[in-house]
Scaffold this motif. Structure first.
Motif, PDB file in Angstrom:
ATOM      1  N   VAL A 169       0.843  -1.196   0.000  1.00  0.00           N
ATOM      2  CA  VAL A 169       0.000   0.000   0.000  1.00  0.00           C
ATOM      3  C   VAL A 169       0.883   1.253   0.000  1.00  0.00           C
ATOM      4  O   VAL A 169       0.613   2.222  -0.710  1.00  0.00           O
ATOM      5  CB  VAL A 169      -0.967   0.004   1.209  1.00  0.00           C
ATOM      6  CG1 VAL A 169      -1.676   1.336   1.344  1.00  0.00           C
ATOM      7  CG2 VAL A 169      -1.984  -1.127   1.071  1.00  0.00           C
ATOM      8  N   ALA A 170       1.954   1.228   0.775  1.00  0.00           N
ATOM      9  CA  ALA A 170       2.876   2.363   0.816  1.00  0.00           C
ATOM     10  C   ALA A 170       3.480   2.612  -0.561  1.00  0.00           C
ATOM     11  O   ALA A 170       3.595   3.762  -1.005  1.00  0.00           O
ATOM     12  CB  ALA A 170       3.980   2.116   1.841  1.00  0.00           C
ATOM     13  N   ALA A 171       3.837   1.539  -1.266  1.00  0.00           N
ATOM     14  CA  ALA A 171       4.391   1.682  -2.613  1.00  0.00           C
ATOM     15  C   ALA A 171       3.367   2.315  -3.554  1.00  0.00           C
ATOM     16  O   ALA A 171       3.713   3.158  -4.387  1.00  0.00           O
ATOM     17  CB  ALA A 171       4.840   0.323  -3.145  1.00  0.00           C
ATOM     18  N   ALA A 172       2.102   1.956  -3.395  1.00  0.00           N
ATOM     19  CA  ALA A 172       1.044   2.552  -4.215  1.00  0.00           C
ATOM     20  C   ALA A 172       0.880   4.040  -3.896  1.00  0.00           C
ATOM     21  O   ALA A 172       0.736   4.871  -4.791  1.00  0.00           O
ATOM     22  CB  ALA A 172      -0.278   1.816  -3.997  1.00  0.00           C
ATOM     23  N   PHE A 173       0.905   4.388  -2.615  1.00  0.00           N
ATOM     24  CA  PHE A 173       0.821   5.794  -2.218  1.00  0.00           C
ATOM     25  C   PHE A 173       1.997   6.584  -2.784  1.00  0.00           C
ATOM     26  O   PHE A 173       1.844   7.722  -3.223  1.00  0.00           O
ATOM     27  CB  PHE A 173       0.798   5.941  -0.693  1.00  0.00           C
ATOM     28  CG  PHE A 173      -0.529   5.680  -0.045  1.00  0.00           C
ATOM     29  CD1 PHE A 173      -1.728   5.893  -0.715  1.00  0.00           C
ATOM     30  CD2 PHE A 173      -0.581   5.215   1.260  1.00  0.00           C
ATOM     31  CE1 PHE A 173      -2.941   5.662  -0.104  1.00  0.00           C
ATOM     32  CE2 PHE A 173      -1.794   4.984   1.887  1.00  0.00           C
ATOM     33  CZ  PHE A 173      -2.982   5.206   1.193  1.00  0.00           C
ATOM     34  N   LYS A 174       3.151   5.978  -2.782  1.00  0.00           N
ATOM     35  CA  LYS A 174       4.346   6.661  -3.287  1.00  0.00           C
ATOM     36  C   LYS A 174       4.199   6.955  -4.772  1.00  0.00           C
ATOM     37  O   LYS A 174       4.548   8.040  -5.240  1.00  0.00           O
ATOM     38  CB  LYS A 174       5.595   5.821  -3.036  1.00  0.00           C
ATOM     39  CG  LYS A 174       6.877   6.522  -3.447  1.00  0.00           C
ATOM     40  CD  LYS A 174       8.079   5.674  -3.111  1.00  0.00           C
ATOM     41  CE  LYS A 174       9.362   6.353  -3.513  1.00  0.00           C
ATOM     42  NZ  LYS A 174       9.576   6.370  -4.946  1.00  0.00           N
ATOM     43  N   ARG A 175       3.642   6.005  -5.516  1.00  0.00           N
ATOM     44  CA  ARG A 175       3.417   6.234  -6.953  1.00  0.00           C
ATOM     45  C   ARG A 175       2.483   7.415  -7.172  1.00  0.00           C
ATOM     46  O   ARG A 175       2.616   8.149  -8.137  1.00  0.00           O
ATOM     47  CB  ARG A 175       2.847   4.972  -7.605  1.00  0.00           C
ATOM     48  CG  ARG A 175       3.887   3.922  -7.908  1.00  0.00           C
ATOM     49  CD  ARG A 175       3.331   2.818  -8.790  1.00  0.00           C
ATOM     50  NE  ARG A 175       2.238   2.072  -8.183  1.00  0.00           N
ATOM     51  CZ  ARG A 175       2.381   1.044  -7.352  1.00  0.00           C
ATOM     52  NH1 ARG A 175       3.585   0.639  -7.019  1.00  0.00           N
ATOM     53  NH2 ARG A 175       1.340   0.427  -6.861  1.00  0.00           N
ATOM     54  N   ASP A 176       1.530   7.600  -6.234  1.00  0.00           N
ATOM     55  CA  ASP A 176       0.587   8.714  -6.334  1.00  0.00           C
ATOM     56  C   ASP A 176       1.142   9.991  -5.698  1.00  0.00           C
ATOM     57  O   ASP A 176       0.429  10.982  -5.577  1.00  0.00           O
ATOM     58  CB  ASP A 176      -0.737   8.350  -5.643  1.00  0.00           C
ATOM     59  CG  ASP A 176      -1.462   7.222  -6.352  1.00  0.00           C
ATOM     60  OD1 ASP A 176      -1.195   7.002  -7.552  1.00  0.00           O
ATOM     61  OD2 ASP A 176      -2.278   6.547  -5.693  1.00  0.00           O
TER      62      ASP A 176
END
Length: 145
Positions: A15-22
């Motif tokens: 989830v953190a990796a997804a937030f980082k992409r955003d």
């Protein structure tokens, strides 16, 4: 570590990796912090936190993360070495004198160990501390009018 705990850590990391992409850095940092709190030697989460703090220009927080990561890593290395010494007492006794004469042991009799990741973190820490010290020297002091 239990399977559910491992799954939870992995889910938070994803989830953190997804937030980082955003580019949602605040939530990303919170999640990576949770991962590191649960698993102090999660190298990817440690590294990503360092990069994020660098990206948002928070050198003091980056220093804190680096110091915490170095401490956890050194503790793990020491624990691993003590475990090996207990399991391999005879081998350790036979090679201790040679290792000592070659300068391969520290003052406590543990093997000197230089890990590439640890080396990079220590160098980054030194660089950051030097930059902060220079920036503090350059800041003009306020004069009373």
């Amino acid at each position: 570590m239990s399977k559910s705990r491992t799954t939870n850590i992995r889910a938070q990391y994803d989830v953190a990796a997804a937030f980082k992409r955003d580019k949602n850095y605040v939530d990303t940092i919170k999640l990576y912090e949770n991962v590191v709190k649960s698993e102090p030697l999660h190298l990817d989460a440690q590294h990503r936190l360092m990069v994020l703090y660098r990206k948002i220009k928070e050198p003091n927080k980056e220093i804190k993360i680096i110091k915490r990561a170095i401490t956890a890593y050194r503790k793990r290395i020491k624990s691993d070495q003590h475990g090996w010494l207990k399991r391999n007492k005879e081998k350790a006794d036979l090679t201790r004198e040679l290792a000592s004469s070659l300068g391969l042991l520290d003052t406590n009799g543990l093997a000197l160990y230089q890990n590439e990741t640890l080396f990079k973190w220590e160098n980054r820490l030194l660089l950051l501390e030097q930059r902060l010290a220079r920036s503090k020297l350059k800041k003009p002091t306020k004069k009373n009018s």
